[in-house]
Design an enzyme around this catalytic site. Structure first.
Site, PDB file in Angstrom:
ATOM      1  N   LYS A  55      -8.924 -16.056   0.228  1.00  0.00           N
ATOM      2  CA  LYS A  55      -8.443 -15.932   1.614  1.00  0.00           C
ATOM      3  C   LYS A  55      -8.813 -14.560   2.179  1.00  0.00           C
ATOM      4  CE  LYS A  55      -3.876 -14.494  -0.059  1.00  0.00           C
ATOM      5  NZ  LYS A  55      -2.529 -14.975  -0.420  1.00  0.00           N
TER       6      LYS A  55
ATOM      7  N   ARG B  73       9.021 -18.655   2.582  1.00  0.00           N
ATOM      8  CA  ARG B  73       7.846 -18.321   3.387  1.00  0.00           C
ATOM      9  C   ARG B  73       7.145 -19.614   3.778  1.00  0.00           C
ATOM     10  NH1 ARG B  73       2.910 -14.508   1.253  1.00  0.00           N
ATOM     11  NH2 ARG B  73       2.496 -16.411   0.069  1.00  0.00           N
TER      12      ARG B  73
ATOM     13  N   TYR C 181      -7.892  17.652  14.526  1.00  0.00           N
ATOM     14  CA  TYR C 181      -6.953  17.446  15.631  1.00  0.00           C
ATOM     15  C   TYR C 181      -5.587  18.049  15.320  1.00  0.00           C
ATOM     16  CZ  TYR C 181      -9.891  13.905  17.973  1.00  0.00           C
ATOM     17  OH  TYR C 181     -10.879  13.240  18.631  1.00  0.00           O
TER      18      TYR C 181
ATOM     19  N   MET D 132     -10.770   9.017  13.687  1.00  0.00           N
ATOM     20  CA  MET D 132     -11.224   7.631  13.656  1.00  0.00           C
ATOM     21  C   MET D 132     -12.456   7.458  12.772  1.00  0.00           C
ATOM     22  SD  MET D 132     -12.370   5.173  16.822  1.00  0.00           S
ATOM     23  CE  MET D 132     -10.864   5.462  17.741  1.00  0.00           C
TER      24      MET D 132
END
Ligand SMILES: *Cc1c(COP(=O)(O)O)cnc(C)c1O
Length: 345
Positions: free
Chosen positions: A33, A128, A242, A290
């Site tokens: 999956k 679940r 930053y 990022m």
């Protein structure tokens, strides 16, 4: 070229499947999956079908066609989310086996694809997916007349061997299924390690194939190499990144490497993360951006073109621990920007 490199060792994935297979007398499936936990379901399913896996599990129907294309018709592909509205054509056209989770799904399946095989998932306490015992009682007779391919449940606490929930769920599963002759399945990676009582007829490992805990004997599968874009000397009192969150206490050599939180290197790791030049530890300094990370390479003797974030000795679970998460989330967060390289050793 400065994209970071994700190396995936298919030979190690095969070895992990063999090792998990050897731990039980049951058949061993492969859970692929989420694109094989981010590592590419086509590649992984192809390798594991060659290794002997005959059943594959995906989370949702849309994940199945790629697996079917990779492995052909000779294997079975089960859908853990079952048969949802809109899945019918996919299930029929790719010959998939939905694992039915509710009475509604059972009725939908029987109405729309009466001749298509299906499995049953029972809820044994995780709450679940799967039918509650009372629901199962209500449709048991109808379902059994159609000879389900499989009856399964899932353990909530299998990564904690001493957790009383394991025995509790085992007992519920036995109570609900002991008189049935259809194949039974209870265990993912964690359950395989709990011992033979938990194995039944089919096991469903995922994370262990990909080198993650709780399979502590797994071979390492993933390596992440991140190119150094530039290196600079930073004087005492200068800051990096930053927010000026890190200031050099003494003169340091700082490398800026080409990956960041867009590559699944969580920003909140910050200085908890360490990269490696060979065996030399290079701590992250300042905030993870990022696409970029500042790394202290003062202790690296010969300049290096790239640093490693994940390797054989510092695996996904070490990084996960530093990030306050689990190996599963590290793998599935790595993202699409890496240059992926598949090796068979
Ligand atoms: C994800 C999943 C698995 C595989 O679990 P691992 O812990 O990765 O081995 C097996 N069965 C079900 C129902 C799952 O959702």
């Amino acid at each position: 070229m400065s994209t970071a490199k994700l190396t995936i060792d298919l030979t190690a994935i095969r070895a992990n499947w063999r090792a998990l297979n050897a731990k039980s007398a049951a058949e061993t499936a492969a859970v692929v999956k989420a694109n094989s936990y981010g590592l590419d379901a086509t590649r992984v399913a192809t390798a594991l079908a060659e290794e002997g896996a005959r059943q594959f599990f995906v989370a949702v129907a849309e994940e199945a066609p790629a697996v079917r294309k990779a492995v052909g018709q000779a294997v079975q592909i089960c859908i853990l989310s079952g048969h949802m509205q809109g899945d019918t054509n996919l299930i029929r056209d790719h010959n998939l086996i939905p694992i039915i989770n509710s009475i509604d799904q059972l009725l939908l399946h029987v109405e729309l694809l009466p001749n298509q095989p299906f499995g049953i998932q029972l809820d044994t306490g995780m709450n679940r997916l799967g039918m509650e015992p009372a629901e199962w009682q209500a449709v048991r007779e109808l379902a059994l007349r159609l000879r389900p391919h499989l009856i399964m449940s899932h353990l909530a606490c299998a990564d904690e061997p001493d957790h009383p929930m394991n025995e509790k769920q085992l007992q519920v599963f036995k109570d609900l299924t002991s008189d049935l002759t259809i194949p039974k399945s209870l265990s993912a990676t964690g359950g395989i390690l709990l011992g033979a009582d938990f194995h039944f007829d089919l096991t469903r490992p995922g994370i262990g194939l990909y080198g993650g805990l709780p399979f502590s004997d797994a071979q390492s599968v993933v390596t992440v190499d991140i190119p150094v874009i530039q290196t600079r000397d930073v004087e005492t009192g200068e800051s990096v990144g930053y927010g000026n969150t890190w200031t050099a206490p003494v003169p340091r050599k700082i490398a800026t490497v080409s990956a960041g939180y867009a590559d699944g290197i969580f920003r909140r790791l910050g200085p908890a993360a360490t990269l490696y030049a060979g065996s030399t530890a290079c701590p992250v300094v300042g905030r993870i951006s990022m696409d970029l990370i500042g790394v202290d390479v003062s202790d690296v003797e010969t300049p290096t073109e790239s640093l490693q974030l994940i390797n054989e000795t510092r695996g996904i679970d070490k990084l996960a621990k530093d990030a306050g998460t689990i190996g599963y989330e590290i793998l599935t967060s790595l993202g699409g920007r890496y240059k992926k390289r598949y090796v068979s050793t």
